[in-house]
Each structure stands twice: as C-alpha cells, then as structure tokens.
Scaffold this motif. Structure first.
Motif, PDB file in Angstrom:
ATOM      1  N   ARG A  78      -7.668  -2.908   2.288  1.00 41.94           N
ATOM      2  CA  ARG A  78      -6.602  -3.560   1.523  1.00 41.94           C
ATOM      3  C   ARG A  78      -5.991  -2.611   0.515  1.00 41.94           C
ATOM      4  O   ARG A  78      -6.673  -1.796  -0.091  1.00 41.94           O
ATOM      5  N   ARG A  79      -4.709  -2.797   0.337  1.00 42.30           N
ATOM      6  CA  ARG A  79      -3.980  -2.142  -0.741  1.00 42.30           C
ATOM      7  C   ARG A  79      -3.243  -3.271  -1.430  1.00 42.30           C
ATOM      8  O   ARG A  79      -2.277  -3.810  -0.900  1.00 42.30           O
ATOM      9  N   ASP A 107      -4.349   4.490   3.442  1.00 39.75           N
ATOM     10  CA  ASP A 107      -4.025   4.438   2.016  1.00 39.75           C
ATOM     11  C   ASP A 107      -4.661   3.220   1.355  1.00 39.75           C
ATOM     12  O   ASP A 107      -3.999   2.403   0.716  1.00 39.75           O
ATOM     13  N   VAL A 108      -5.990   3.112   1.568  1.00 35.86           N
ATOM     14  CA  VAL A 108      -6.763   2.015   0.976  1.00 35.86           C
ATOM     15  C   VAL A 108      -7.944   2.610   0.215  1.00 35.86           C
ATOM     16  O   VAL A 108      -8.351   3.746   0.455  1.00 35.86           O
ATOM     17  N   ARG A 109      -8.460   1.834  -0.708  1.00 39.71           N
ATOM     18  CA  ARG A 109      -9.602   2.293  -1.508  1.00 39.71           C
ATOM     19  C   ARG A 109     -10.889   2.297  -0.698  1.00 39.71           C
ATOM     20  O   ARG A 109     -11.739   3.162  -0.832  1.00 39.71           O
TER      21      ARG A 109
END
Length: 188
Positions: A78-79, A107-109
């Motif tokens: 998730r972003r 581009d997610v944590r």
C-alpha cells in the motif's frame, strides 16, 4: 513458426486446447493472438499430472531444466489508500526480491505475498497453476530480464494444475502489459 518443446511432455498449440487453460488465461491468449501472429504458433501447452504441478516435482519427473521454469509470485503493498499488486515472474533457480526490488518498483513501504485464498479468488486460476497470463487489469506483471536473453524458454502456469504453458522467453517479455526488470530474481 514452430512450437517450443521441452522435456518428455507432449506439446500442442495452446490456443487450440481451451480445455487445458483457465478461462482468464484462454481469454488473454486469444486477445493476444489477435494482435501478435506469433502467439498461435509459438505458445504451447502440455497436459500434466496435477500432483506433479509443483516446479521441483515437475522438473524431476519430466526431465525439465529448472532455469526454464518461470515461477509466478503475487505481491501487494500500500501507498496511502492505494493498494498496488504485482505478479513477479522469475526463473525457478531464483526467488523474487520482494523486500527490496519489488517493494521499490511498487513504491510501497512494505510488500507482502497475497494469501492463497485471495490469489485464487482474484485471478480465477488454481493455486499452483497461476501464471502471468490473464491476470486482473491493473496488476503489474514484472518479468525477470533473464527471460529476455536469446534462446531462453519460459515454462509457466496455465491457470490450472493439470497443464503447463511454454513459450520462448522473448515472447513472454513481449506479452501485453509485461515489464521486463533487471535483478527481479535473486539466486538461491
């Protein structure tokens, strides 16, 4: 155009054997064949014993080289409020670099594997037979760049455990929506 062959399996044009493909995989192949003439003559399917669907067993029973097997790993992260899902296609001699490479590409944590139940429900494919063709719209399909090398083959899920799909790595890398990624798989 000739069908690829591998091991001791009996290969036939996949497009001519809808009974050996999950419905989403068949639909994707048919749509792809409409825009790429190579698909009808160069994407093969072979029936297998579903008990042999797992990569190591299949390779051992049918004399298949592990580097030709393309494992499909489904990952999500998730972003903010937006979930990002990807199918990562890597050679069976590697594992998907989920914690570094895939996480950065999405581009997610944090990136995590999809649960078995969710993977089956959302793909319309059987667990152990999930492949890169016919995945839901909006999912990224990331393919390890090793499959783009000349002479490679890509043995992959047909959406069902009772068969496998085979094509050249070059053709896999040309499939609609595919993103070819360097360093997607890490050596075991």
């Amino acid at each position: 155009m000739t069908l690829p062959v591998l091991g001791d399996l009996t290969w036939a044009p996949a497009i001519d054997h809808p009974d050996l493909l999950a419905p989403p995989v068949l639909a994707a192949l048919q749509a792809w064949a409409d825009v790429d003439l190579r698909v009808a003559g160069q994407v093969a399917v072979a029936a297998i014993d579903p008990d042999h669907a797992d990569t190591a067993t299949l390779n051992e029973v049918h004399g298949l080289p592990p580097e030709a097997s393309a494992n499909c790993v489904l990952v999500a992260g998730r972003r903010g409020d937006v979930e990002r899902v990807a199918a990562c296609i890597v050679p069976a001699t590697t594992f998907a670099d989920v914690n570094t490479r895939v996480r950065k590409l999405l581009d997610v944590r944090k990136a995590s594997f999809l649960s078995r139940e969710r993977a089956v429900a959302e793909t319309g494919q059987e667990y152990g037979g999930i492949g890169p063709l016919g995945l839901p719209a909006g999912w990224r399909v990331l393919v390890d760049a090793r499959f783009a090398e000349p002479g490679t083959l890509a043995l992959q899920g047909s959406g069902v455990r009772r068969s496998k799909v085979l094509m050249t790595g070059e053709l896999l890398c040309a499939a609609p929506g595919v993103e070819v990624v360097d360093g997607l798989g890490i050596e075991r």
